[in-house]
Design an enzyme around this catalytic site. Structure first.
Site, PDB file in Angstrom:
ATOM      1  N   PRO A  10       0.831  -1.207   0.000  1.00 42.49           N
ATOM      2  CA  PRO A  10       0.000   0.000   0.000  1.00 42.49           C
ATOM      3  C   PRO A  10       0.867   1.259   0.000  1.00 42.49           C
ATOM      4  O   PRO A  10       1.831   1.357   0.756  1.00 42.49           O
ATOM      5  CB  PRO A  10      -0.789  -0.125   1.306  1.00 42.49           C
ATOM      6  N   GLU A  11       0.526   2.185  -0.881  1.00 43.07           N
ATOM      7  CA  GLU A  11       1.255   3.449  -0.979  1.00 43.07           C
ATOM      8  C   GLU A  11       0.389   4.565  -0.413  1.00 43.07           C
ATOM      9  O   GLU A  11      -0.651   4.306   0.204  1.00 43.07           O
ATOM     10  CB  GLU A  11       1.656   3.697  -2.430  1.00 43.07           C
TER      11      GLU A  11
END
Length: 308
Positions: free
Chosen positions: A2-3
């Site tokens: 996840p960014e």
């Protein structure tokens, strides 16, 4: 992994669902998920009988302000202890002074899910936090790299969650100017794609959105930072912000594991310009998208649009 958009999506969901509710207890199913304190019992005791005042995001970290709840009345109690998040880390404070902090990093496959306590346990559930009305916040993590922290009252947050002190400016922070980004890039003799993945250059950016931002700014991922012109850096800064905003509006990207707090996939992947589209035609010029490796990471780009 996840960014920034995925973590921001989770933060917004958590702020809608979890605030001002008493944490009645918890259960740690994988001890090593708790990075601090080293005692699982101390972690549970620390968060118990607190309410979450607000969730913040810094890069890919989630940090919640905890305020104690009176046991008899269930109301939040304002504390006298000063424990401000340092202004240099860019985290605003809620109206109530925080007493302690709860930190989370999803790492590669972490998920925070708000569910009914009777919901069957996923086999990769690592931590459960119990709230009223039989609701709970579950930390699910297949690869087990995710971490959680409880920071006691009066302890500097960055002294416990040490990665926070190493982060660069957030792309949505006022300090993320063209001059700031130029100062971070122009003395680094390495490919721009590799530099953008460095969290001491830009906080929160990862493989997906670095590829997307480089496409929108028409810069080859192999271009050395030292060769970038100021106009290119200006275009890159604008593209980073635009790509992140677009993905947040779409609820992030789901290619494998990401879910929001209600268990829903992100939708950005369907409109990505280049990421994960190797061999497909460029949406602008119909040239096939290429995929190469830089510093061990995949990079997707259009050889026609990104010749600069």
């Amino acid at each position: 992994m996840p960014e920034l958009p995925e973590v921001e999506t989770v933060r917004r969901g958590l702020n809608q669902l979890t605030l001002n509710q008493k944490i009645t207890g918890g259960d740690v199913l994988l001890d090593r998920t708790i990075a601090y304190p080293f005692s699982v019992g101390e972690f549970i005791d620390g968060i118990k009988n607190n309410a979450i005042a607000i969730w913040h995001r810094r890069g890919k970290y989630l940090v919640a302000e905890l305020t104690p709840v009176e046991k008899d009345t269930g109301t939040r109690r304002h504390g006298d202890t000063e424990n401000s998040f340092p202004a240099s880390l860019g985290l605003p404070l809620s109206a109530s002074p925080p007493i302690a902090w709860l930190g989370v990093h999803l790492r590669m496959t972490g998920q925070l899910l708000w569910v009914d306590r009777d919901e069957p346990l996923h086999k990769h559930t690592r931590v459960r936090l119990f709230f009223g009305d039989r609701q709970e916040l579950r930390f699910v993590d297949q690869r087990t790299f995710g971490q959680m922290w409880w920071v006691p009252p009066g302890v500097p947050v960055e002294s416990v969650i040490t990665g926070l002190a190493k982060l660069a400016a957030d792309p949505f922070a006022d300090e993320f100017t063209v001059e700031y980004l130029a100062g971070k890039l122009q003395k680094r003799r390495r490919p721009i794609k590799t530099a953008l993945l460095d969290q001491s250059v830009v906080a929160g950016l990862g493989n997906i959105y670095a590829d997307e931002a480089l496409f929108k700014s028409r810069i080859s991922p192999e271009t050395l930072c030292t060769d970038l012109q100021l106009k290119q850096i200006e275009n890159l800064r604008t593209a980073i912000i635009q790509v992140l905003e677009t993905s947040i509006e779409a609820g992030g990207t789901t290619f494998s594991n990401f879910l929001n707090v209600k268990g829903v996939n992100g939708n950005y992947g369907g409109v990505a310009w280049v990421y994960n589209r190797a061999g497909e035609l460029c949406r602008i010029c119909d040239t096939p998208i290429m995929r190469i490796k830089l510093a061990g990471r995949s990079s997707h780009f259009c050889p026609q649009c990104q010749r600069g």
